[in-house]
Design an enzyme around this catalytic site. Structure first.
Site, PDB file in Angstrom:
ATOM      1  N   GLU A   1      26.672  28.076  32.960  1.00 28.60           N
ATOM      2  CA  GLU A   1      26.114  28.658  34.194  1.00 28.60           C
ATOM      3  C   GLU A   1      24.755  28.058  34.474  1.00 28.60           C
ATOM      4  O   GLU A   1      23.917  27.956  33.577  1.00 28.60           O
ATOM      5  CB  GLU A   1      25.911  30.175  34.085  1.00 28.60           C
ATOM      6  CG  GLU A   1      27.146  30.996  34.253  1.00 28.60           C
ATOM      7  CD  GLU A   1      26.870  32.496  34.181  1.00 28.60           C
ATOM      8  OE1 GLU A   1      25.767  32.935  34.586  1.00 28.60           O
ATOM      9  OE2 GLU A   1      27.748  33.216  33.705  1.00 28.60           O
TER      10      GLU A   1
ATOM     11  N   HIS B   1      33.364  39.535  30.163  1.00 28.29           N
ATOM     12  CA  HIS B   1      32.176  39.335  30.999  1.00 28.29           C
ATOM     13  C   HIS B   1      31.764  40.727  31.491  1.00 28.29           C
ATOM     14  O   HIS B   1      31.814  41.043  32.668  1.00 28.29           O
ATOM     15  CB  HIS B   1      32.476  38.378  32.149  1.00 28.29           C
ATOM     16  CG  HIS B   1      31.263  37.787  32.808  1.00 28.29           C
ATOM     17  ND1 HIS B   1      31.054  36.433  32.930  1.00 28.29           N
ATOM     18  CD2 HIS B   1      30.199  38.364  33.399  1.00 28.29           C
ATOM     19  CE1 HIS B   1      29.920  36.204  33.570  1.00 28.29           C
ATOM     20  NE2 HIS B   1      29.372  37.381  33.884  1.00 28.29           N
TER      21      HIS B   1
ATOM     22  N   GLU C   1      27.202  36.056  27.578  1.00 32.66           N
ATOM     23  CA  GLU C   1      25.865  36.656  27.504  1.00 32.66           C
ATOM     24  C   GLU C   1      25.867  38.015  26.809  1.00 32.66           C
ATOM     25  O   GLU C   1      25.540  39.042  27.428  1.00 32.66           O
ATOM     26  CB  GLU C   1      25.263  36.778  28.915  1.00 32.66           C
ATOM     27  CG  GLU C   1      25.173  35.445  29.651  1.00 32.66           C
ATOM     28  CD  GLU C   1      24.534  35.572  31.031  1.00 32.66           C
ATOM     29  OE1 GLU C   1      24.264  36.691  31.473  1.00 32.66           O
ATOM     30  OE2 GLU C   1      24.322  34.524  31.662  1.00 32.66           O
TER      31      GLU C   1
HETATM   32  O1  IFM Z   1      25.771  36.802  38.017  1.00 37.05           O
HETATM   33  C1  IFM Z   1      25.310  36.595  36.725  1.00 37.05           C
HETATM   34  C2  IFM Z   1      26.454  36.330  35.773  1.00 37.05           C
HETATM   35  O2  IFM Z   1      27.385  37.365  35.785  1.00 37.05           O
HETATM   36  C3  IFM Z   1      25.940  36.178  34.360  1.00 37.05           C
HETATM   37  N1  IFM Z   1      24.856  35.238  34.301  1.00 37.05           N
HETATM   38  C4  IFM Z   1      23.794  35.349  35.258  1.00 37.05           C
HETATM   39  C5  IFM Z   1      24.358  35.440  36.663  1.00 37.05           C
HETATM   40  C6  IFM Z   1      23.220  35.561  37.688  1.00 37.05           C
HETATM   41  O3  IFM Z   1      22.474  36.706  37.432  1.00 37.05           O
END
Ligand code: IFM
Length: 465
Positions: A371, A121, A166
């Site tokens: 998420e 991450h 991501e």
């Molecule tokens: O905080 C981030 C996360 O680390 C990855 N996805 C989006 C979130 C909000 O910006």
């Protein structure tokens, strides 16, 4: 109106990431990552915030896991900090770092909570960036070595292994617009990074299949829902270009075993893609058990006329350099509100649309929302409560949108709220709060916001309150 009821076994969880919550940046042998370097560089993060202490989860992990249990969660998505377990980016693991995650996983299992671990991450060991970072092919080999060792240590005690979170952000924000670590602004390097992240996913995925055959294999993508501003052919083409860069640059190799031809053509002036070697795309396409989907908002584009002042509302931070390599002909437009504190538009229908697209294109592949959530300017009431009604409304509408996609056939297995705790929101530091649990950064006290109480009612009844 009938109640929104989720099927038995639907997995409710919440998500965090190592650099955003752990702190303890220099403890027990952890080495520096690109985010340590970036956040310590003046001007890179809001208020100069760093992840040095963050939510101090490294020391408070046991209490934090008790919160998961109190929330009635079936799963917890966390990330393993590569620089904590393999500080030099190669060689032997740092046992103290491994022990931290081993204890965490064991405790989750004791609590009856599924560990969902992400290998990466965004916190690349700095030493690997110094050797070229993700634009360098060897970084993919280093990642496979790290995966071999940490999966060897934790194995199938982890229920779901996720290779990347991501990769879009790692490649384009890290190497094109520079608003994320390591902050480079080199368009061709960003595309090389895209490829080496895809390759690393395939290499590590194969390791996971071999070493932890009982575990589920996954990757989490922040797929974009891109809407053209009009019906014109030019705007449709702008949307197609951005879809190629944002979505199909990852879905193509990972799920179809090939880069889309239009992506290669659109970016031909930037790179000839000669870093893609025979067999790489096949390697990237390791079969997945579940695809992780992160969703927050939508993207509105049109063809830029090349003359009028160009709006650049892509929602991913201001930079003189575009994240959208080779697509300078596309304009990102502001969208109708309401907005979260990130300035992102709130559009639950986009989530339904995304899930149904994935279901249409990959009907056999189960989906997991890894998420979804919102930052708002929370206010602590005099009695200490946090009445975050807007966050509850955001969550309710997106969870209902998920249900709608499921009713239309999408195979969605679970939902993870972002985030368990307020945390270090990257370039926005501690200014933006996504947690359903508030963190007082002076005292490290945790306080349930109303959204946490609301989420608990959902997780314990399967019924949308
Ligand atoms: O905080 C981030 C996360 O680390 C990855 N996805 C989006 C979130 C909000 O910006």
């Amino acid at each position: 109106m009938s109640d929104v009821v989720f099927p038995e076994g639907f997995v409710w969880g919440s998500a965090t990431a190592a650099y955003q919550i752990e702190g303890a940046a220099k403890e027990d042998g952890r080495g520096p990552s690109i985010w340590d370097t970036y956040s310590h560089t003046p001007g890179r993060t809001l208020n100069g915030d760093t992840g040095d202490v963050a939510a101090d989860h490294y020391h408070r992990w046991a209490d934090d896991l008790d919160q998961l249990s109190a929330l009635g969660l079936a799963a917890y998505r966390f990330s393993i900090a590569w620089p904590r377990v393999q500080p030099g980016g190669s060689g032997a693991l740092n046992q103290a770092g491994v022990d931290f995650y081993s204890r965490l996983v064991d405790r989750l299992l004791d609590l009856g909570i599924r560990p969902v671990a992400t290998l990466y991450h965004w916190d690349l060991p700095q030493v690997l960036e110094d050797a070229g970072g993700w634009p360098a092919r060897d970084t993919a080999a280093r990642f496979a070595d790290y995966a071999t060792k940490i999966v060897g240590a934790l194995g199938d005690r982890v229920h779901t292994w996720t290779t990347f979170n991501e990769p879009w952000c790692s490649a384009y924000l890290g190497y094109a617009s520079g608003v994320h670590a390591p902050g480079r602004t080199e368009p061709a390097s960003a595309l090389a990074a895209v490829h080496h992240l895809n390759l690393a996913h395939g290499l590590a995925g194969r390791v996971i299949r071999d070493l932890a055959p009982a575990a589920q294999l996954s990757v989490t993508l922040n797929l974009h829902v891109i809407r053209p501003a009009s019906d014109s052919a030019a705007d449709a083409d702008a949307a197609r270009r951005i879809d190629a860069l944002a979505n199909r640059a990852f879905l193509g190799p990972m799920l179809d075993g090939a880069y889309p031809a239009d992506l290669l053509a659109d970016t031909a002036a930037v790179t000839d893609w000669s870093f893609v070697r025979d067999g790489d795309e096949h390697t990237a396409a390791v079969p997945l058990d579940v695809l992780g989907v992160n969703y927050y908002s939508t993207t509105l584009v049109r063809a830029w006329d090349g003359v009028s002042p160009k709006s650049d509302s892509d929602g991913h931070g201001r930079s003189a350099h575009s994240a959208w390599v080779g697509s300078e002909s596309v304009e990102f437009l502001p969208q109708p509100g309401p907005y979260t504190a990130m300035g992102w538009n709130i559009e639950p229908a986009g989530l339904t649309e995304l899930l149904l697209r994935l279901h249409r294109e990959y009907p056999e592949l189960p989906l997991m929302i890894t998420e979804n959530g919102a930052a708002f300017d929370d206010v602590v009431s005099p009695d200490g409560a946090i009445h975050d009604d807007r966050r509850i409304d955001y969550l309710r509408r997106h969870i209902a949108a998920t249900h709608e996609a499921m009713a239309a056939g999408a195979d969605v297995r679970g939902y993870f709220v972002w985030s368990l705790l307020d945390n270090f929101e990257w370039a926005y530091g501690y200014d933006r709060r996504f947690g359903i649990i508030r963190v007082d950064y002076d005292t490290q006290q945790r306080t349930w916001k109303d959204s946490a109480h609301w989420y608990r009612r959902l997780t314990t009844t399967n019924r949308l309150p």
